[in-house]
Design an enzyme around this catalytic site. Structure first.
Site, PDB file in Angstrom:
ATOM      1  N   ARG A 209      -3.198  -5.633  -9.454  1.00 29.25           N
ATOM      2  CA  ARG A 209      -3.790  -5.973  -8.160  1.00 29.25           C
ATOM      3  C   ARG A 209      -3.139  -7.212  -7.564  1.00 29.25           C
ATOM      4  O   ARG A 209      -2.883  -7.267  -6.358  1.00 29.25           O
ATOM      5  CB  ARG A 209      -5.301  -6.160  -8.323  1.00 29.25           C
ATOM      6  CG  ARG A 209      -6.046  -4.850  -8.470  1.00 29.25           C
ATOM      7  CD  ARG A 209      -7.479  -4.999  -8.928  1.00 29.25           C
ATOM      8  NE  ARG A 209      -8.128  -3.694  -8.978  1.00 29.25           N
ATOM      9  CZ  ARG A 209      -9.305  -3.460  -9.532  1.00 29.25           C
ATOM     10  NH1 ARG A 209      -9.981  -4.459 -10.088  1.00 29.25           N
ATOM     11  NH2 ARG A 209      -9.816  -2.240  -9.524  1.00 29.25           N
TER      12      ARG A 209
ATOM     13  N   HIS B 287      -3.726   1.214  -3.036  1.00 28.82           N
ATOM     14  CA  HIS B 287      -3.204   0.932  -4.371  1.00 28.82           C
ATOM     15  C   HIS B 287      -4.186   0.145  -5.236  1.00 28.82           C
ATOM     16  O   HIS B 287      -4.788  -0.823  -4.774  1.00 28.82           O
ATOM     17  CB  HIS B 287      -1.923   0.089  -4.227  1.00 28.82           C
ATOM     18  CG  HIS B 287      -0.727   0.731  -4.837  1.00 28.82           C
ATOM     19  ND1 HIS B 287       0.546   0.257  -4.644  1.00 28.82           N
ATOM     20  CD2 HIS B 287      -0.586   1.794  -5.657  1.00 28.82           C
ATOM     21  CE1 HIS B 287       1.417   0.995  -5.291  1.00 28.82           C
ATOM     22  NE2 HIS B 287       0.748   1.939  -5.909  1.00 28.82           N
ATOM     23  N   GLU B 288      -4.304   0.527  -6.521  1.00 23.74           N
ATOM     24  CA  GLU B 288      -5.047  -0.230  -7.539  1.00 23.74           C
ATOM     25  C   GLU B 288      -6.484  -0.540  -7.134  1.00 23.74           C
ATOM     26  O   GLU B 288      -6.985  -1.636  -7.305  1.00 23.74           O
ATOM     27  CB  GLU B 288      -4.316  -1.538  -7.878  1.00 23.74           C
ATOM     28  CG  GLU B 288      -2.899  -1.351  -8.352  1.00 23.74           C
ATOM     29  CD  GLU B 288      -2.795  -0.422  -9.555  1.00 23.74           C
ATOM     30  OE1 GLU B 288      -3.784  -0.287 -10.294  1.00 23.74           O
ATOM     31  OE2 GLU B 288      -1.733   0.180  -9.744  1.00 23.74           O
ATOM     32  N   GLY B 289      -7.156   0.467  -6.615  1.00 25.96           N
ATOM     33  CA  GLY B 289      -8.525   0.285  -6.152  1.00 25.96           C
ATOM     34  C   GLY B 289      -8.530  -0.002  -4.669  1.00 25.96           C
ATOM     35  O   GLY B 289      -8.041  -1.037  -4.231  1.00 25.96           O
TER      36      GLY B 289
END
Length: 600
Positions: free
Chosen positions: A298, A441-443
């Site tokens: 993140r 991306h990534e949550g």
């Protein structure tokens, strides 16, 4: 064209004036370093980025990976770029000298890595994923797993991925269906499907180590039933040599709007019933372990968003300086020379907005890296714990705010180029397409907002929030020493106080069980909280810039004045705009929550 890599003067300002990187050399782990070694590492990274990463950025966008005979094929320029990265030691920049690393602070490693992200976000993703997977095994793997998988990853022979997302689960990890059955030899047999796995197949390494989330037969329901497994593309023999191909199949490649040079894969595990995996740590604790890699990713996503925003900013700045068009509103003589478009006030506004977003986001990302160093090298456990709490609180902001606002910077870069910006003959449209992935991306940023309001601000009785509040107040206190900064300080103080009150109101509603109502507008909360944090970081930069300006070095005067003007823009234009959102948050406005499916 302009150099789209991070501005060297701005980076030096961040490292040595704002974040005091040299103070890290007083800590035992970094005692062998000094400013000279720090600068040398950045210069090496910049040279490799310019020579090997930047030249094929456009080509990798125009020539996506291909699915050929069950494998992914890349353009040939990617491999030598990755090899140059490995040979220079950047894969292990933060590892100890004993491990063959450079033992750099994470702050410097991050500063180096942004050079590669700016030059080619797609190619840089392969080593970034590998670093995260290696750190995961190092922290939670067994000694045997470290020997078999971690050591080859440190050596750059094996690469890594994270395999979370599934077709029917998406971001809802509690609903994953991939199963892991225990085998007689102590390993496991996995069966399931994963999608959107970045770097899931490529020819860049001898092996690919997938970090896979799956459920054991006795797993409890929900996220508490998720375990983590190492699943290699090729099995590894006891002597370290590669064995037979594991039952992991590349089912296909996804064709994306951006990041086209990074393989985005669909992987099938256990089609033949013999996908071998190895349990990491304790059963049913996999998501807790994976959060380490997710949080690293993140922060990496946030910095990647900044670098793409910066690329558009630098290109549009150069274009605006060299593109003559029109005359100023008071220029009545049509025979007079045209002015460069940078002289037009609205173009200045768009450039200033980009500068505020990009340099604000860059400061925050580097600050987070500095905090990570604190979590590992501060002298006492209590100090390290305190730093980790603050980093946890800021991580949703580090990921989400640049993903939103550096994307807006890319929009403005296109606007500055006008019709040319909309064509593929110029690179700003690519930067926009690349950056559009980062809010997902990534949550997704919506998930980050729920994490921030529903979990991070209340953890440990709000100790991290209190810590952040004290830091903001400290910066405001130092800003009071400069009368010229009053106009910048006061909007931040007002927002900080108001957001604190609204936060208490929302937490009170959460405490009363009004969970859906309190979290319904969490996206507004994330945006407002992010603006407060970036406003704080800009005021911190403004204090340092004013101090630098007061020293009277003519060579730096324009740089410092530019910093102060960008700070002024963000704190007097952007920060006050948050108050209508606070009105909606405070009232628990139900407009979005009450909307019904049938009404659309």
């Amino acid at each position: 064209m302009s150099n789209i890599l991070p501005d060297a003067r701005n980076l030096a300002f961040e490292l040595y004036e704002v974040l005091d990187a040299e103070a890290l050399t007083q800590r035992e782990r970094f005692a062998e370093h000094n400013r000279e070694t720090f600068d040398a590492s950045i210069e090496t990274a910049r040279t490799i980025a310019e020579k090997f990463f930047l030249p094929h950025n456009r080509k990798s966008d125009e020539n996506e990976p291909k699915f050929v005979d069950g494998a992914a094929e890349l353009i040939p320029e990617v491999k030598p770029a990755v090899e140059a990265f490995l040979e220079a030691g950047f894969l292990n920049a933060t590892r100890s000298f004993e491990q063959g690393g450079m033992q750099l602070p994470t702050l410097l490693s991050q500063a180096c890595f942004t050079q590669f992200q700016a030059a080619n976000i797609a190619t840089s993703s392969y080593p970034m994923l590998t670093m995260g997977a290696a750190n995961l095994i190092e922290n939670f793997g067994s000694d045997e797993q470290k020997q078999r998988f971690l050591q080859p990853m440190i050596e750059g022979r094996f690469f890594g991925t994270m395999a979370l997302t599934e077709p029917d689960a998406g971001s809802s990890l509690s609903d994953i269906r991939t199963k892991a059955e225990p085998a007689d030899d102590g390993s496991y047999r996995l069966k399931g499907n994963k999608i959107y796995i970045s770097g899931g197949d490529h020819p860049l390494s001898e092996n690919i180590v997938h970090m896979v989330l799956a459920k054991l037969p006795d797993a409890p329901a929900g996220v508490k039933g998720i375990s983590l497994f190492i699943v290699p593309k090729f099995l590894v023999n006891d002597d370290g040599s590669l064995g037979q191909r594991n039952d992991v199949a590349l089912a296909g490649l996804f064709h994306k709007m951006g990041w086209r040079g990074t393989t985005s894969t669909a992987l099938n595990f256990g089609e033949k019933g013999n996908c071998v995996g190895y349990l990491v740590g304790k059963p049913h604790n996999g998501l807790n372990y994976m959060f380490q890699m997710m949080n690293e990713a993140r922060i990496g996503v946030g910095m990647g968003a900044v670098m793409l925003g910066n690329a558009g900013y630098q290109y549009s700045l150069d274009y605006a300086r060299n593109r003559p068009q029109g005359r100023l509103p008071d220029g009545k003589d049509p025979s007079s020379p045209q002015v460069s478009i940078i002289e037009h006030t609205d173009v200045k506004r768009m450039l200033l907005t980009q500068k505020a977003y990009v340099e604000g986001g860059y400061d925050l990302g580097l600050y987070a890296a500095r905090l990570f160093d604190d979590t590992e090298t501060l002298p006492t456990e209590e100090e390290r714990k305190t730093a980790l709490e603050l980093l946890d609180l800021l991580t949703p902001i580090v990921k989400a705010w640049p993903s939103d606002y550096c994307l807006k910077a890319n929009e403005l870069a296109i606007q500055i180029l006008g019709g040319a910006g909309y064509t593929r003959e110029y690179p700003v449209e690519q930067y926009y397409r690349e950056n559009r992935l980062n809010p997902i991306h990534e949550g997704t940023n919506g998930i980050q907002s729920l994490d921030l309001l529903g979990r991070k601000v209340v953890m440990n009785n709000g100790s991290a929030l209190k810590q952040l509040s004290a830091l903001i107040q400290d910066t405001c206190g130092r800003a009071r020493d400069h009368d010229s900064l009053n106009q910048l300080r006061e909007p931040l103080e007002k927002l900080h106080a108001r957001l604190g009150k609204v936060t208490m109101t929302l937490l009170g509603n959460l405490g009363q069980g009004k969970i859906n109502e309190a979290l319904a507008n969490s996206a507004l909360y994330l945006n407002t909280f992010g603006h407060m944090v970036i406003g704080w970081r800009w005021l911190e930069q403004a204090v340092k810039a004013q101090e630098g300006l007061d020293k009277g070095n003519p060579a730096d005067a324009d740089f410092y004045r530019g910093k102060l003007q960008a700070a002024r823009y963000f704190l007097t234009w952007e920060v006050p705009s948050c108050h209508p959102a606070l009105d909606l948050l405070e009232s628990l406005d139900p407009t979005c929550m009450d909307m019904q499916d049938s009404w659309f």
